[in-house]
Write a protein that holds these residues in place. Structure first.
Motif, PDB file in Angstrom:
ATOM      1  N   LEU A 125       0.706  -3.011  -8.511  1.00  0.00           N
ATOM      2  CA  LEU A 125       1.838  -3.513  -9.179  1.00  0.00           C
ATOM      3  C   LEU A 125       2.107  -3.524 -10.414  1.00  0.00           C
ATOM      4  O   LEU A 125       0.874  -4.289 -11.097  1.00  0.00           O
ATOM      5  N   GLU A 126       3.326  -4.279 -10.724  1.00  0.00           N
ATOM      6  CA  GLU A 126       4.050  -3.903 -12.299  1.00  0.00           C
ATOM      7  C   GLU A 126       4.678  -4.721 -11.551  1.00  0.00           C
ATOM      8  O   GLU A 126       4.977  -4.827 -12.125  1.00  0.00           O
TER       9      GLU A 126
ATOM     10  N   THR B 282      10.887  -0.104  -7.216  1.00  0.00           N
ATOM     11  CA  THR B 282      11.565  -1.655  -8.003  1.00  0.00           C
ATOM     12  C   THR B 282      11.892  -2.346  -6.686  1.00  0.00           C
ATOM     13  O   THR B 282      12.293  -2.130  -5.892  1.00  0.00           O
ATOM     14  N   LEU B 283      10.982  -3.661  -6.714  1.00  0.00           N
ATOM     15  CA  LEU B 283      10.909  -4.441  -5.679  1.00  0.00           C
ATOM     16  C   LEU B 283      12.173  -4.680  -5.100  1.00  0.00           C
ATOM     17  O   LEU B 283      12.546  -5.226  -6.536  1.00  0.00           O
ATOM     18  N   VAL B 284      12.636  -5.869  -4.384  1.00  0.00           N
ATOM     19  CA  VAL B 284      13.811  -6.144  -4.266  1.00  0.00           C
ATOM     20  C   VAL B 284      13.304  -7.886  -4.234  1.00  0.00           C
ATOM     21  O   VAL B 284      12.580  -8.506  -3.486  1.00  0.00           O
TER      22      VAL B 284
ATOM     23  N   ARG C 116      -0.655  -5.348 -14.447  1.00  0.00           N
ATOM     24  CA  ARG C 116      -0.676  -5.295 -13.834  1.00  0.00           C
ATOM     25  C   ARG C 116      -1.179  -6.141 -12.278  1.00  0.00           C
ATOM     26  O   ARG C 116      -1.926  -7.056 -12.922  1.00  0.00           O
ATOM     27  N   ILE C 117      -1.154  -6.347 -10.782  1.00  0.00           N
ATOM     28  CA  ILE C 117      -1.479  -6.835  -9.839  1.00  0.00           C
ATOM     29  C   ILE C 117      -2.267  -5.743  -8.437  1.00  0.00           C
ATOM     30  O   ILE C 117      -1.538  -4.768  -8.269  1.00  0.00           O
ATOM     31  N   ASP C 118      -3.298  -5.477  -8.640  1.00  0.00           N
ATOM     32  CA  ASP C 118      -3.937  -4.232  -7.804  1.00  0.00           C
ATOM     33  C   ASP C 118      -4.075  -5.721  -6.171  1.00  0.00           C
ATOM     34  O   ASP C 118      -4.508  -6.626  -6.275  1.00  0.00           O
TER      35      ASP C 118
ATOM     36  N   ASP D 237      -5.162 -11.026 -11.831  1.00  0.00           N
ATOM     37  CA  ASP D 237      -4.524  -9.566 -11.270  1.00  0.00           C
ATOM     38  C   ASP D 237      -5.678  -9.148 -10.266  1.00  0.00           C
ATOM     39  O   ASP D 237      -5.213  -7.480  -9.829  1.00  0.00           O
ATOM     40  N   LEU D 238      -5.432 -10.075  -9.486  1.00  0.00           N
ATOM     41  CA  LEU D 238      -6.303  -9.340  -8.095  1.00  0.00           C
ATOM     42  C   LEU D 238      -5.698 -10.480  -6.942  1.00  0.00           C
ATOM     43  O   LEU D 238      -5.367 -11.483  -7.352  1.00  0.00           O
ATOM     44  N   LEU D 239      -5.369  -9.454  -5.863  1.00  0.00           N
ATOM     45  CA  LEU D 239      -4.274 -10.911  -4.603  1.00  0.00           C
ATOM     46  C   LEU D 239      -5.264  -9.752  -4.182  1.00  0.00           C
ATOM     47  O   LEU D 239      -5.076  -8.428  -2.732  1.00  0.00           O
TER      48      LEU D 239
END
Length: 579
Positions: free
Chosen positions: A455-456, A419-421, A466-468, A386-388
């Motif tokens: 991000l979700e 919403t990301l594309v 979850r992505i931080d 969940d960590l970037l």
């Protein structure tokens, strides 16, 4: 749950974890099978009654009112407020259908021979039972820390311990004999015995206790004649020998309203962060599946329900974040909930206040609880992390993360309300999710150290992942000094990163630290990092070092960066240097 086996927040436990009918009882015990563990499970025990199976199924999911009536000496002694009816209503509203009420009786009892339970204490327990039953919850009450406070002395002081155990359960059974069938009795928590010759004697002693419990409750009449009773394995452990011994005892009892219980806190190295097990990996999964498979094959497959009377992670503590990384926690609970459903096991979350804040009646980590709750009914997608991490300086490049759909379909990414594309902000190839350099540049902004964006990742079922997005640089440690009594506090600029684990080796390459069998030392036993400005080497770690020795520490950070540090012990003084 007891405090006897570790010094940390033992399974959520804060540090601040009579002789009527004795002849007949002893005769009954003598008639039980006393074969070695390896020979005790030749035939499966008879199945439980349909009513027992239905009741245990109806108890799913369950919640433990931990560190309260099991606390010593009183209900608020281990940090929780007094129980209120509103608490139980909250638990019910969140979807729990049963509560386990651990109770320590011994510190509220009078002297021999009556061992009278204090009326005020019994009234407190009765009140919580009544409140819970009024909320239409199942309730399982037990004898809790008594197991290591005095019951464990059964071998050395047999008659006195058995007399007290008998007197205690005689009073409990009489007090609750007319309560509805949704009240369930558990004979003893995590049974253990001291001064024995080994497992065979331990099994005999546990059989004797469980037989006494069974006889007392059934003979007390009223609703107790067919009340659901729960019996533990030795240590409430799910090793095959423990399961086989209990199966043999069930065969001897032949009571269709008796079921079984074990506890589960995960693969031990992962659950406490030792030996480099920082992730919920294939080894941890295998430990869980093999444990639940043994329980299923020994009992459930033969029609005998099993209650996982306690589950969590040993070192999970809201007061000490970092021991087990947040995403790894989520993956563990997601996997456990699903596999317990597959194996038809009823689960009861051990909550000593680390999940539900009993002062505010709010979940301390709503995201984590949402993951736990979702696992009761479905699977959720997760990811390798969940960590970037992105470096502070240099060109921003794309980053790829492996998704774990767990049977779901990936549906997209969101940042807040946006919403990301697909194609512009991210791409997906198989289970590989790649965020583009352009999207990460926008998300990172001025690249301030730490979390720049969250991000979700949405999936077709379950809860989002979850992505931080984190900006980091190599952490900087400074020289320091300390003592064997106080440890060493190493000034640290974390610069957006977070420690995962620590290796310790002497100059000759051998392992250094309290856990001499591994170079990867245990978080909180050897080191910790709970503040934003330092890493702490504990007195236990300092005292474990050989006088006159130099130790090389390698700190592993979640970004993948390794930082080397050196500690030298001279008498009671420790000196830490970066070179």
């Amino acid at each position: 749950m007891t405090r006897r086996r570790s010094s940390f927040f033992r399974r959520g436990r804060w540090l601040p974890r009579f002789v009527p009918g004795l002849t007949a009882l002893l005769l009954a015990v003598c008639l039980l099978p006393l074969l070695p563990a390896t020979a005790r499970a030749a035939d499966p025990p008879p199945p439980s009654a349909p009513a027992a199976r239905a009741a245990v199924a109806a108890m799913q999911p369950g919640w433990n009112l931990g560190n309260t009536y099991d606390a010593i000496p009183d209900e608020t002694s281990w940090g929780n407020p007094p129980v209120t009816r509103e608490l139980l209503r909250k638990v019910k509203s969140e979807g729990f259908r049963s509560i386990r009420l651990p109770v320590t009786w011994g510190v509220h009892q009078g002297a021999a021979p009556d061992y009278a339970i204090a009326p005020a204490w019994m009234a407190k327990v009765r009140q919580v039972v009544d409140w819970a039953l009024d909320e239409d919850l199942y309730v399982m009450i037990n004898m809790h820390h008594d197991s290591w406070m005095w019951v464990n002395n059964l071998s050395a002081d047999h008659d006195a311990v058995l007399a007290r155990y008998t007197a205690t359960w005689t009073q409990i059974a009489a007090e609750f004999r007319d309560k509805p069938s949704r009240l369930v009795f558990e004979s003893i928590n995590e049974p253990t015995f001291s001064g024995t010759s080994g497992d065979d004697q331990n099994y005999r002693l546990l059989d004797e206790l469980n037989t006494a419990f069974h006889r007392i409750v059934r003979a007390s009449g009223g609703g107790n004649t067919d009340r659901l009773l729960v019996l533990p394995t030795l240590y409430t452990n799910a090793d095959q020998g423990r399961l086989d011994a209990l199966a043999a005892h069930l065969t001897a009892l032949r009571d269709p309203m008796v079921v079984t219980t074990v506890h589960f806190y995960g693969w031990w190295p992962f659950s406490v962060n030792i030996a480099g097990y920082t992730r919920f990996d294939a080894t941890s999964e295998k430990d869980l599946t093999e444990t639940f498979d043994r329980v299923y094959n020994t009992f459930v497959a033969h029609g005998i329900p099993v209650v996982i009377g306690e589950y969590a992670l040993l070192a999970y503590d809201h007061n000490r974040p970092g021991i087990i990384e947040r995403g790894e926690q989520r993956k563990y609970f997601e996997f456990l909930g699903n596999y317990a459903r597959e194996r038809q096991l009823t689960t009861m979350l051990w909550d000593a206040g680390q999940f539900l804040n009993r002062n505010t009646l709010q979940w301390r980590d709503p995201e984590l609880f949402a993951q736990i709750k979702s696992s009761w009914t479905t699977r959720s997608g997760t990811a390798a992390s969940d960590l970037l991490f992105m470096p502070k300086s240099g060109a921003v490049t794309s980053r790829t993360l492996t998704l774990n759909p767990n049977g779901t379909d990936f549906e997209g990414l969101r940042h807040g309300s946006r919403t990301l594309v697909h194609g512009r902000d991210y791409t997906v190839s198989g289970n590989q999710l790649t965020l583009t350099a352009a999207a990460l540049t926008e998300l990172a902004g001025d690249r301030t150290y730490g979390v720049n964006a969250t991000l979700e990742a949405g999936f077709s079922r379950g809860v989002p992942w979850r992505i931080d997005v984190i900006t980091y640089d190599t952490p900087v440690l400074s020289n320091a000094s300390g003592t064997t009594s106080g440890g060493v506090t190493i000034p640290t600029r974390f610069r957006g990163d977070m420690p995962a684990t620590m290796e310790a080796r002497y100059d000759d390459g051998s392992n250094a630290g309290p856990a001499s069998w591994t170079p990867y030392q245990q978080w909180d036993t050897a080191f910790s990092a709970y503040t934003g400005d330092s890493i702490k080497l504990t007195p236990d770690f300092a005292n474990s070092l050989r006088d006159g020795s130099r130790v090389t520490l390698t700190f592993h950070f979640w970004s993948g960066v390794l930082v080397t540090y050196y500690v030298t012990r001279t008498g009671d003084t420790l000196t830490g240097t970066t070179a």
